[in-house]
Write an enzyme that holds these catalytic residues in place. Structure first.
Site, short mmCIF file in Angstrom:
data_model
loop_
_atom_site.label_atom_id
_atom_site.label_comp_id
_atom_site.label_asym_id
_atom_site.label_seq_id
_atom_site.Cartn_x
_atom_site.Cartn_y
_atom_site.Cartn_z
N TYR A 15 -40.99 -33.23 -118.56
CA TYR A 15 -42.04 -33.93 -119.06
C TYR A 15 -41.98 -35.29 -119.51
O TYR A 15 -42.96 -36.03 -119.80
CB TYR A 15 -42.75 -32.95 -120.43
CG TYR A 15 -42.84 -31.46 -120.20
CD1 TYR A 15 -44.28 -31.09 -119.37
CD2 TYR A 15 -42.13 -30.37 -120.78
CE1 TYR A 15 -44.26 -29.73 -119.28
CE2 TYR A 15 -42.32 -29.17 -120.66
CZ TYR A 15 -43.40 -28.80 -119.88
OH TYR A 15 -43.89 -27.51 -119.61
N TYR A 64 -44.10 -28.61 -129.24
CA TYR A 64 -44.73 -28.88 -127.86
C TYR A 64 -46.30 -29.22 -128.19
O TYR A 64 -46.55 -29.11 -129.52
CB TYR A 64 -44.86 -27.61 -126.89
CG TYR A 64 -43.81 -27.27 -126.36
CD1 TYR A 64 -43.25 -28.21 -125.19
CD2 TYR A 64 -42.72 -26.57 -126.84
CE1 TYR A 64 -42.13 -27.73 -124.44
CE2 TYR A 64 -41.34 -26.33 -126.04
CZ TYR A 64 -41.23 -26.93 -124.96
OH TYR A 64 -40.06 -26.55 -124.20
N ASN A 66 -49.58 -28.54 -128.01
CA ASN A 66 -50.36 -27.89 -128.28
C ASN A 66 -50.20 -27.15 -129.85
O ASN A 66 -51.05 -26.52 -130.33
CB ASN A 66 -50.66 -26.59 -127.47
CG ASN A 66 -51.41 -27.17 -126.34
OD1 ASN A 66 -51.59 -28.45 -125.80
ND2 ASN A 66 -51.38 -26.21 -125.02
N ASP A 91 -52.46 -38.90 -125.61
CA ASP A 91 -53.07 -39.22 -124.57
C ASP A 91 -54.49 -38.86 -124.54
O ASP A 91 -54.87 -38.23 -125.32
CB ASP A 91 -52.40 -38.55 -123.28
CG ASP A 91 -52.65 -37.11 -123.42
OD1 ASP A 91 -51.99 -36.72 -124.61
OD2 ASP A 91 -53.04 -36.45 -122.62
#
Length: 185
Positions: A15, A64, A66, A91
């Protein structure tokens, strides 16, 4: 005064250079420029910087994207930082690439990381810096798009973009959210 600057992203090499990790990239730029390192800590990679009369806490959540709210709530409580001194960097596909938008609060706009922060803080009024990554994807391809690397043209602009984000972060600390919005939005 203490501040918490949270750059959102996902951990893992796969990522590292994706659009979703622009928050991590921005904090890495700040760390390189100000010569500090992140250390693995509770729910995050964490670093501190003394800046003028302030203590800045930078986090890159390891929960992470979420589940970013868990890390942010922990560090706000751990360091006794008021929500007004939090700045979340993330983002945003609703903004054109490299466009930045600073806001004192608002909706999560469908962004799962912001949605989770709102749930954990039980508040949607926390400062955020949204970084445009564009929306150049086909219907149903949003997840693949944000988890894909920047294209060659975008890569050329990234150094300027992360420097702009750094300028916004230190403006937020120096003069507050409202005046920073006036200068950068």
């Amino acid at each position: 005064m203490r501040y918490l600057i949270a750059g959102l992203g996902n951990i893992g090499a796969e990522y590292a250079t994706t659009r979703h990790n622009i928050g991590f990239m921005a904090l890495d730029h700040i760390a390189e420029k100000h010569k500090f390192d992140f250390e693995s800590s509770r729910h995050s990679f964490h670093a501190e910087l003394k800046y003028k009369s302030h203590k800045l806490h930078f986090i890159k959540p390891t929960t992470y994207m979420n589940l970013s709210g868990k890390a942010i709530r922990y560090w706000l409580n751990e360091k006794n930082i008021p929500i007004d001194n939090l700045l979340v960097i993330t983002d945003d596909i609703a903004l054109p690439f490299a466009k930045t938008r600073v806001k004192p609060g608002g909706s999560h706009g469908g962004h799962n990381g912001l949605k989770n922060i709102e749930e954990y803080l039980e508040d949607r009024n926390y400062p955020r810096l949204r970084i445009g990554v564009g929306d150049n994807y086909s219907k149903g391809q949003q997840v693949q798009y944000v988890l894909s690397p920047f294209n060659k043209e975008e890569e050329k602009e990234l150094p300027f973009l992360v420097q702009r984000v750094s300028d916004i972060v230190f403006s937020f600390v120096d003069i507050g959210i409202e005046r920073t919005m006036n200068f950068f939005n």
